[in-house]
Design a protein around this motif. Structure first.
Motif, PDB file in Angstrom:
ATOM      1  N   ASP A  41     -24.216 -41.997 -13.569  1.00 13.13           N
ATOM      2  CA  ASP A  41     -23.384 -42.674 -14.744  1.00 13.13           C
ATOM      3  C   ASP A  41     -22.371 -43.064 -14.165  1.00 13.13           C
ATOM      4  N   ALA A  42     -21.480 -42.240 -13.207  1.00 14.52           N
ATOM      5  CA  ALA A  42     -20.110 -42.812 -12.643  1.00 14.52           C
ATOM      6  C   ALA A  42     -20.496 -44.122 -12.058  1.00 14.52           C
ATOM      7  N   GLU A  61      -7.649 -36.986  -7.813  1.00 18.44           N
ATOM      8  CA  GLU A  61      -8.472 -36.639  -8.878  1.00 18.44           C
ATOM      9  C   GLU A  61      -9.643 -35.743  -8.099  1.00 18.44           C
ATOM     10  N   LEU A  62     -10.210 -36.376  -6.924  1.00 16.64           N
ATOM     11  CA  LEU A  62     -11.235 -35.538  -6.221  1.00 16.64           C
ATOM     12  C   LEU A  62     -10.899 -34.147  -5.675  1.00 16.64           C
ATOM     13  N   ARG A  63      -9.287 -34.245  -4.918  1.00 17.01           N
ATOM     14  CA  ARG A  63      -9.039 -32.951  -4.470  1.00 17.01           C
ATOM     15  C   ARG A  63      -8.820 -32.111  -5.514  1.00 17.01           C
ATOM     16  N   ILE A 246     -14.485 -41.820  -5.183  1.00 15.61           N
ATOM     17  CA  ILE A 246     -13.753 -40.735  -5.526  1.00 15.61           C
ATOM     18  C   ILE A 246     -14.293 -40.182  -7.013  1.00 15.61           C
ATOM     19  N   LYS A 247     -14.891 -41.280  -7.813  1.00 12.67           N
ATOM     20  CA  LYS A 247     -15.642 -40.933  -8.874  1.00 12.67           C
ATOM     21  C   LYS A 247     -16.645 -40.129  -8.800  1.00 12.67           C
ATOM     22  N   ILE A 248     -17.472 -40.427  -7.842  1.00 12.55           N
ATOM     23  CA  ILE A 248     -18.965 -39.846  -7.598  1.00 12.55           C
ATOM     24  C   ILE A 248     -18.777 -38.376  -6.881  1.00 12.55           C
ATOM     25  N   GLY A 249     -17.828 -38.434  -6.427  1.00 14.65           N
ATOM     26  CA  GLY A 249     -17.375 -36.811  -5.753  1.00 14.65           C
ATOM     27  C   GLY A 249     -16.944 -36.103  -6.990  1.00 14.65           C
ATOM     28  N   VAL A 250     -16.113 -36.529  -7.804  1.00 12.73           N
ATOM     29  CA  VAL A 250     -15.785 -35.666  -8.994  1.00 12.73           C
ATOM     30  C   VAL A 250     -16.981 -35.025  -9.898  1.00 12.73           C
TER      31      VAL A 250
END
Ligand code: PMP
Length: 348
Positions: A41-42, A61-63, A246-250
């Motif tokens: 979805d991201a 954001e990911l950190r 970054i979005k994928i990781g979150v």
């Protein structure tokens, strides 16, 4: 003249990435299952106009998502483009003494490549005859230590006491524990980061979170260590992780339910395959990773590697002393492992 000044390095050889979709690919420890739906979805919802702008160099954001997951402060988290990037940054940042760094003789084959690349002295410490780490080998003057737990390519886990013993005896060095495979059943030393300010725990999204293609790795360590890593990273290449990744990781770290189900599947397939290989007469090490390290008794490992390849089944063979009679077999789906076992049975 310029040729005289080329940096001479023998590159790391990654496992083959065949184009053929029909290959049963058990050679690079990828996860056979897709990433969680949040990742899908991201990607679908990603605003491509975001790509106009540079991504956040601090990857906050990911950190923060990783920090929340592990219940640590964001200042204890460093992220990189795969754990390879994190480890390379660690070499660059911390391995600058004139003393040799130490790692096992049989281990992840990138460790000596980075040492050569960054001109770091190193000494390898032989694993014992059962491919176990000998902790007393690490009680000598050194410029740092790097150990994967579970080890690669054996999959063997060293108990937490062995790791603590090594850290306790090396308080003047940086000790890196590479936990690329820890999620598949081994015990992590992450809780020890609060106690030892010289300990770096390195993790990856490549294996247990099915994201080898996205390149996300991270380190958890004391704030002082993370700050030093950031200083080096910002002086080298500050925008390493792109906005979509970054979005994928979150999303990937949020879906703990899917993560755990996925791990259980891989572990149960690993145990099934382990038993089948034993039945077929292989010597196999108990693994806490998403692969098995196995020695056939009716054919040489090299021959078996080639025979399986002819049948479109790719496993990994290392033509190196001490391990050239073994194959490293990544855990695929139940169906893929059944096909592997059937193929080997036919060769017997
Ligand atoms: N450490 C070990 C022990 C590995 O086997 C690997 C996978 N090749 C890595 C680190 C790097 O993985 P990635 O860069 O995909 O995070």
């Amino acid at each position: 003249m310029w040729r005289d000044y080329i940096r001479q390095v023998k590159p790391y050889t990654p496992g083959e990435q065949p184009k053929d979709e029909n290959v049963i690919k058990l050679n690079t420890n990828e996860n056979p299952y897709p990433p969680c739906v949040g990742v899908r979805d991201a990607i679908k919802d990603f605003d491509y106009n975001m790509l106009r702008k540079y991504p956040d160099p601090a990857v906050n954001e990911l950190r923060q998502a990783i920090a929340d997951y592990h219940d640590v402060d964001i200042r204890n988290v460093f992220v990189g483009v795969g754990s390879d990037d994190v480890l390379a940054m660690c070499y660059m940042t911390f391995f600058n003494s004139n003393k040799p760094i130490l790692f096992p003789d049989i281990t992840y084959s990138f460790y000596d490549v980075w040492a050569e690349e960054f001109d770091v002295l190193y000494v390898t410490k032989p694993l014992d005859e059962n491919f176990r780490i000998v902790p007393s080998d690490y009680k000598t003057i050194n410029g740092g230590i790097i150990i994967p737990n579970p080890n690669a390519p054996t999959g063997i886990e060293e108990g937490i006491d062995t790791i603590i013993d090594i850290i306790e005896n090396n308080k003047d060095s940086i000790v890196i524990i590479d936990e690329a495979y820890v999620d598949f059943g081994a015990e992590s030393v992450l809780p020890l980061v609060a106690k030892y300010d010289n300990l770096i725990v390195v993790r990856t999204f490549s294996k247990s979170r099915s994201l080898a293609g996205s390149r996300i790795g991270y380190a958890i360590a004391s704030k002082e260590i993370i700050k030093a890593l950031h200083n080096v990273k910002y002086s080298y290449n500050s925008y390493t992780m792109d906005s979509l990744t970054i979005k994928i990781g979150v999303e990937a770290i949020k879906d703990d339910k899917y993560f755990k189900e996925n791990l259980e599947k891989v572990i149960s397939t690993r145990e099934w395959t382990y038993n089948k290989l034993l039945e077929l007469g292989f010597e196999v090490f108990e693994s806490k990773a998403n692969f098995l390290f196995a020695k056939p008794n009716f054919i040489s490992a090299k021959e078996l590697f080639h025979e399986l390849k002819k049948k479109n089944i790719f496993v990994r063979y290392f033509d190196k002393p001490r391990i050239n009679e073994y194959l490293r077999i990544s855990i695929g789906t139940d169906q893929e492992m059944k096909e592997l076992i059937d193929a080997i049975t036919l060769l017997k």
